[in-house]
Design a protein around this motif. Structure first.
Motif, PDB file in Angstrom:
ATOM      1  N   GLY A 124       0.828  -1.188   0.000  1.00  0.00           N
ATOM      2  CA  GLY A 124       0.000   0.000   0.000  1.00  0.00           C
ATOM      3  C   GLY A 124       0.866   1.242   0.000  1.00  0.00           C
ATOM      4  O   GLY A 124       1.950   1.253   0.598  1.00  0.00           O
ATOM      5  N   VAL A 125       0.399   2.284  -0.695  1.00  0.00           N
ATOM      6  CA  VAL A 125       1.035   3.602  -0.656  1.00  0.00           C
ATOM      7  C   VAL A 125      -0.036   4.625  -0.345  1.00  0.00           C
ATOM      8  O   VAL A 125      -1.227   4.367  -0.497  1.00  0.00           O
ATOM      9  CB  VAL A 125       1.750   3.934  -1.990  1.00  0.00           C
ATOM     10  N   ALA A 126       0.368   5.789   0.105  1.00  0.00           N
ATOM     11  CA  ALA A 126      -0.583   6.760   0.641  1.00  0.00           C
ATOM     12  C   ALA A 126      -1.332   7.523  -0.441  1.00  0.00           C
ATOM     13  O   ALA A 126      -0.771   7.875  -1.481  1.00  0.00           O
ATOM     14  CB  ALA A 126       0.147   7.745   1.549  1.00  0.00           C
ATOM     15  N   GLY A 127      -2.613   7.795  -0.157  1.00  0.00           N
ATOM     16  CA  GLY A 127      -3.431   8.676  -0.983  1.00  0.00           C
ATOM     17  C   GLY A 127      -4.036   9.757  -0.111  1.00  0.00           C
ATOM     18  O   GLY A 127      -4.369   9.520   1.055  1.00  0.00           O
ATOM     19  N   HIS A 128      -4.198  10.966  -0.672  1.00  0.00           N
ATOM     20  CA  HIS A 128      -4.644  12.124   0.110  1.00  0.00           C
ATOM     21  C   HIS A 128      -5.805  12.839  -0.576  1.00  0.00           C
ATOM     22  O   HIS A 128      -5.624  13.889  -1.194  1.00  0.00           O
ATOM     23  CB  HIS A 128      -3.479  13.093   0.314  1.00  0.00           C
ATOM     24  N   PRO A 129      -7.023  12.303  -0.469  1.00  0.00           N
ATOM     25  CA  PRO A 129      -8.172  12.939  -1.127  1.00  0.00           C
ATOM     26  C   PRO A 129      -8.460  14.356  -0.644  1.00  0.00           C
ATOM     27  O   PRO A 129      -9.027  15.161  -1.384  1.00  0.00           O
ATOM     28  CB  PRO A 129      -9.334  12.004  -0.782  1.00  0.00           C
ATOM     29  N   GLU A 130      -8.083  14.677   0.596  1.00  0.00           N
ATOM     30  CA  GLU A 130      -8.314  16.029   1.122  1.00  0.00           C
ATOM     31  C   GLU A 130      -7.064  16.896   1.016  1.00  0.00           C
ATOM     32  O   GLU A 130      -7.022  17.998   1.553  1.00  0.00           O
ATOM     33  CB  GLU A 130      -8.779  15.954   2.572  1.00  0.00           C
ATOM     34  N   GLY A 131      -6.050  16.385   0.332  1.00  0.00           N
ATOM     35  CA  GLY A 131      -4.816  17.137   0.219  1.00  0.00           C
ATOM     36  C   GLY A 131      -3.952  16.976   1.459  1.00  0.00           C
ATOM     37  O   GLY A 131      -4.300  16.267   2.401  1.00  0.00           O
ATOM     38  N   SER A 132      -2.809  17.640   1.433  1.00  0.00           N
ATOM     39  CA  SER A 132      -1.869  17.589   2.550  1.00  0.00           C
ATOM     40  C   SER A 132      -1.232  18.956   2.720  1.00  0.00           C
ATOM     41  O   SER A 132      -0.955  19.647   1.731  1.00  0.00           O
ATOM     42  CB  SER A 132      -0.782  16.545   2.281  1.00  0.00           C
ATOM     43  N   PRO A 133      -0.989  19.366   3.973  1.00  0.00           N
ATOM     44  CA  PRO A 133      -0.288  20.636   4.189  1.00  0.00           C
ATOM     45  C   PRO A 133       1.183  20.578   3.793  1.00  0.00           C
ATOM     46  O   PRO A 133       1.847  21.613   3.705  1.00  0.00           O
ATOM     47  CB  PRO A 133      -0.435  20.856   5.703  1.00  0.00           C
ATOM     48  N   ASP A 134       1.684  19.357   3.536  1.00  0.00           N
ATOM     49  CA  ASP A 134       3.118  19.184   3.271  1.00  0.00           C
ATOM     50  C   ASP A 134       3.493  19.277   1.799  1.00  0.00           C
ATOM     51  O   ASP A 134       4.674  19.429   1.475  1.00  0.00           O
ATOM     52  CB  ASP A 134       3.594  17.842   3.824  1.00  0.00           C
ATOM     53  N   PHE A 135       2.508  19.145   0.881  1.00  0.00           N
ATOM     54  CA  PHE A 135       2.828  19.176  -0.550  1.00  0.00           C
ATOM     55  C   PHE A 135       1.577  19.520  -1.342  1.00  0.00           C
ATOM     56  O   PHE A 135       0.455  19.405  -0.851  1.00  0.00           O
ATOM     57  CB  PHE A 135       3.412  17.836  -1.018  1.00  0.00           C
ATOM     58  N   SER A 136       1.798  19.938  -2.595  1.00  0.00           N
ATOM     59  CA  SER A 136       0.694  20.355  -3.459  1.00  0.00           C
ATOM     60  C   SER A 136      -0.006  19.149  -4.068  1.00  0.00           C
ATOM     61  O   SER A 136       0.535  18.024  -4.071  1.00  0.00           O
ATOM     62  CB  SER A 136       1.220  21.246  -4.580  1.00  0.00           C
ATOM     63  N   GLU A 137      -1.183  19.373  -4.626  1.00  0.00           N
ATOM     64  CA  GLU A 137      -1.908  18.303  -5.311  1.00  0.00           C
ATOM     65  C   GLU A 137      -1.113  17.798  -6.509  1.00  0.00           C
ATOM     66  O   GLU A 137      -1.076  16.588  -6.780  1.00  0.00           O
ATOM     67  CB  GLU A 137      -3.280  18.800  -5.763  1.00  0.00           C
ATOM     68  N   HIS A 138      -0.467  18.701  -7.228  1.00  0.00           N
ATOM     69  CA  HIS A 138       0.355  18.303  -8.377  1.00  0.00           C
ATOM     70  C   HIS A 138       1.479  17.365  -7.929  1.00  0.00           C
ATOM     71  O   HIS A 138       1.730  16.333  -8.576  1.00  0.00           O
ATOM     72  CB  HIS A 138       0.943  19.541  -9.047  1.00  0.00           C
ATOM     73  N   THR A 139       2.130  17.709  -6.832  1.00  0.00           N
ATOM     74  CA  THR A 139       3.206  16.863  -6.314  1.00  0.00           C
ATOM     75  C   THR A 139       2.680  15.490  -5.917  1.00  0.00           C
ATOM     76  O   THR A 139       3.326  14.460  -6.168  1.00  0.00           O
ATOM     77  CB  THR A 139       3.876  17.541  -5.109  1.00  0.00           C
ATOM     78  N   ALA A 140       1.487  15.470  -5.311  1.00  0.00           N
ATOM     79  CA  ALA A 140       0.894  14.199  -4.884  1.00  0.00           C
ATOM     80  C   ALA A 140       0.599  13.295  -6.073  1.00  0.00           C
ATOM     81  O   ALA A 140       0.848  12.080  -6.030  1.00  0.00           O
ATOM     82  CB  ALA A 140      -0.380  14.460  -4.088  1.00  0.00           C
TER      83      ALA A 140
END
Length: 284
Positions: A124-140
């Motif tokens: 498994g690897v991480a997914g962030h549907p609500e985004g993250s304060p640590d990186f942009s959506e493009h980076t994700a």
């Protein structure tokens, strides 16, 4: 409507000591084992070994930025596979501002080749549907593309496991939108198990899930909600309707048992998400 199969997670100490864990889940259910960087390899290995010995599928976390050296990583993976029967892992960033050692990202860890060398077949690897304060959506999105490329060259069966949240449509929209970015990995949606709303607000704040905190605070204004607590069905039932759509990448739910392991397992059993024929080990 078909029930989504489920996995669940436990802390290492809970995995080792919990009297509730034996027989609580169907054999083969994925049980994720958290790693917040404070438990030594002996404890993490013992936790995975007990989960395995109880007939479940241990999925230890590897928090990349909390790892120290390549040698320590190699030793930990080797012990997990040889001593605890681990074939499935979760590799995440780890959330530290400054890395504890050699690794700055999940891809730094994956590119060592350590998981392939020691027989890991699923990840498994991480997914962030609500985004993250640590990186942009493009980076994700770029990071998920890199992890998909890793899956193809390594032969490891990679899936996305998301943070937990409370807006089913937002999470489903995010999952369905991955295809437009060239990502076709299966998605396991994180959900909070049954718990009191103040408990969930505390964990949402700890995990930095901002939109979820606002959702919970709004619902906490209701005395009924405060008394009864959060029902995961409000999120899971809409997710299952979306998962039934053709081409949906949503294949599982992953439960964070903030209100207690036994309470979450009982809810899953009642709704039929832990049927042994469709339990979490059956497919990616």
């Amino acid at each position: 409507m078909s029930r989504l199969p489920a996995s669940i997670e436990v802390a290492p100490k809970q995995a080792i000591e919990s009297a509730d864990l034996p027989g609580l889940l169907p054999a083969g259910t994925r049980v994720y084992i958290t790693d917040i960087g404070t438990d030594p390899a002996d404890v993490l290995t013992a936790a995975a070994r007990r989960v395995h010995d109880l007939g479940y599928k241990p999925v230890p976390h590897f928090a990349s930025r909390r790892l120290t050296t390549r040698a320590a990583l190699e030793d930990r993976v080797k012990r997990a596979t040889s001593e605890a029967g681990v074939t499935d892992v979760l590799v995440i960033g780890g959330g530290l501002d400054a890395p504890a050692g050699e690794f700055t990202s999940t891809m730094d860890v994956l590119n060592t080749g350590v998981f392939e060398r020691h027989g890991i077949t699923a990840m498994g690897v991480a997914g962030h549907p609500e985004g993250s304060p640590d990186f942009s959506e493009h980076t994700a999105i770029e990071a998920l593309r890199e992890k998909q490329a890793f899956a193809r060259r390594s032969g490891i069966d990679v899936r996305i496991v998301t943070q937990f949240g409370f807006d089913a449509d937002r999470f489903a929209d995010w999952a369905e939108g991955l295809k437009n970015n060239g990502i076709d990995l299966p998605v396991h949606i994180g959900v909070a198990g049954p718990a009191k709303i103040p408990t969930l607000i505390k964990y949402a704040a700890m995990c930095g899930v901002g939109n979820s905190i606002q959702f919970l605070k709004k619902n906490a204004m209701s005395l009924t909600a405060l008394a009864v607590g959060h029902s995961p069905e409000e999120i899971v039932s809409p997710l299952e309707r979306r998962a039934a759509r053709p081409q949906s990448p949503i294949s599982h739910i992953h439960v964070f048992p903030f209100g207690g392991l036994k309470k979450s397992a009982e809810w899953l059993a009642e709704r039929g998400s832990l049927d042994i024929k469709t339990s979490a080990y059956a497919s990616a």
